[in-house]
Design an enzyme around this catalytic site. Structure first.
Site, mmCIF file in Angstrom:
data_model
loop_
_atom_site.group_PDB
_atom_site.id
_atom_site.type_symbol
_atom_site.label_atom_id
_atom_site.label_comp_id
_atom_site.label_asym_id
_atom_site.label_seq_id
_atom_site.Cartn_x
_atom_site.Cartn_y
_atom_site.Cartn_z
ATOM 1 N N TYR A 1 -1.144 -0.808 10.172
ATOM 2 C CA TYR A 1 -1.233 -1.317 8.794
ATOM 3 C C TYR A 1 -0.060 -0.818 7.960
ATOM 4 C CZ TYR A 1 -3.198 -1.692 4.031
ATOM 5 O OH TYR A 1 -3.414 -1.967 2.690
ATOM 6 N N LYS B 1 2.850 -3.094 6.167
ATOM 7 C CA LYS B 1 3.087 -3.048 4.719
ATOM 8 C C LYS B 1 4.500 -2.572 4.406
ATOM 9 C CE LYS B 1 -0.876 -4.459 3.002
ATOM 10 N NZ LYS B 1 -0.951 -5.751 2.269
ATOM 11 N N SER C 1 0.837 -1.191 0.000
ATOM 12 C CA SER C 1 0.000 0.000 0.000
ATOM 13 C C SER C 1 0.874 1.244 0.000
ATOM 14 C CB SER C 1 -0.901 0.002 1.242
ATOM 15 O OG SER C 1 -1.479 1.272 1.464
#
Length: 255
Positions: free
Chosen positions: A163, A167, A150
């Site tokens: 998150y 990532k 991402s």
């Protein structure tokens, strides 16, 4: 068959897509099947995987195997790789797409359980599955792994810190495994920006809010899941035969 068709042809290959029952994963699974691959659709809910697999078989004529697995659980992953080989006798492409980013109002609300779950699904699981699948690919003479990351990994926002961190770790895994599994196996990152999926709708329920965050992007809009397919097929196929350890951004022109 023209030159471009040959480059992107996946006939005779087997493609495993995690998180393949919806969103970007579903679009990529359909894309691979349309290019001639047999596919494995893996996620936690078997019924959802089975429904997508049936659609793929009906529309493309390719074989599709549904498989229920929790991608964040280390001990469930060998069974997934074994099942793919038992059904098809090979695995040529792994797309580590499964991921999640729970919603929280303040960073103090992030519990250890939540943090561990985010890291498990977005980093630990893809690492372990890549090692298991990559070792077999190397033994068989070749293969390719696509890690779906991402833009949050390089532009972290307060709302996605766990998150984004996971990532970012996945980006590092790509480069390390490209060296470890090469030259037989290629490993690349597909770094996605904002797409109109169930995940982004969970972050921002208001359509105006969903649009606001991408107005600074060059294309000034959110992506349609189908718009990730071309880049994904490039990394899955021989079109990217001299590409490994790379990051391909598909984000509408993130500033």
């Amino acid at each position: 068959m023209g030159y471009a068709d040959e480059l992107f042809d996946l006939s005779g290959r087997v493609v495993l897509v995690t998180g393949g029952s919806r969103g970007l994963g579903r679009a990529m699974a359909f894309g691979a099947a349309r290019c001639g691959a047999d596919v494995v659709v893996a996620s936690r809910k078997y019924d959802a995987c089975a429904a997508v697999s049936t659609e793929i078989e009906k529309e493309t004529g390719r074989a599709a195997l549904p498989y229920a697995v929790h991608l964040g659980r280390w001990d469930e992953l060998p069974g997934l790789v074994d099942a793919v080989h038992a059904r098809f006798g090979r695995l040529d492409v792994l797309v580590n797409n499964a991921g999640m980013s729970p919603v929280y109002d303040d960073l103090t609300e992030v519990t250890e359980k939540m943090f561990d779950a985010v890291v498990g699904l977005n980093l630990k699981g893809p690492f372990r599955l890549s090692v298991l699948a990559g070792a077999r690919m190397a033994e068989a003479g070749g293969g390719t792994i696509v890690n779906v990351s991402s833009t949050g990994s390089v532009r972290p926002r307060p709302a996605i810190v766990p998150y984004a961190a996971a990532k970012a770790g996945l980006n590092a895994v790509t480069e390390g495994l490209a060296q470890a599994l090469g030259p037989a196996v290629r490993v690349n990152t597909l770094m996605c920006g904002p797409f109109d999926t169930w995940a982004t709708r969970g972050w921002q329920q208001d359509p105006e809010q969903l649009t606001e965050g991408v107005r600074a992007h060059a294309l000034q809009r959110i992506g349609d899941p189908r718009e990730v397919v071309g880049a994904a097929l490039y990394l899955m196929s021989d079109a990217s035969s001299y590409t490994s350890g790379a990051t391909l951004r598909v984000d509408g022109g993130m500033p």
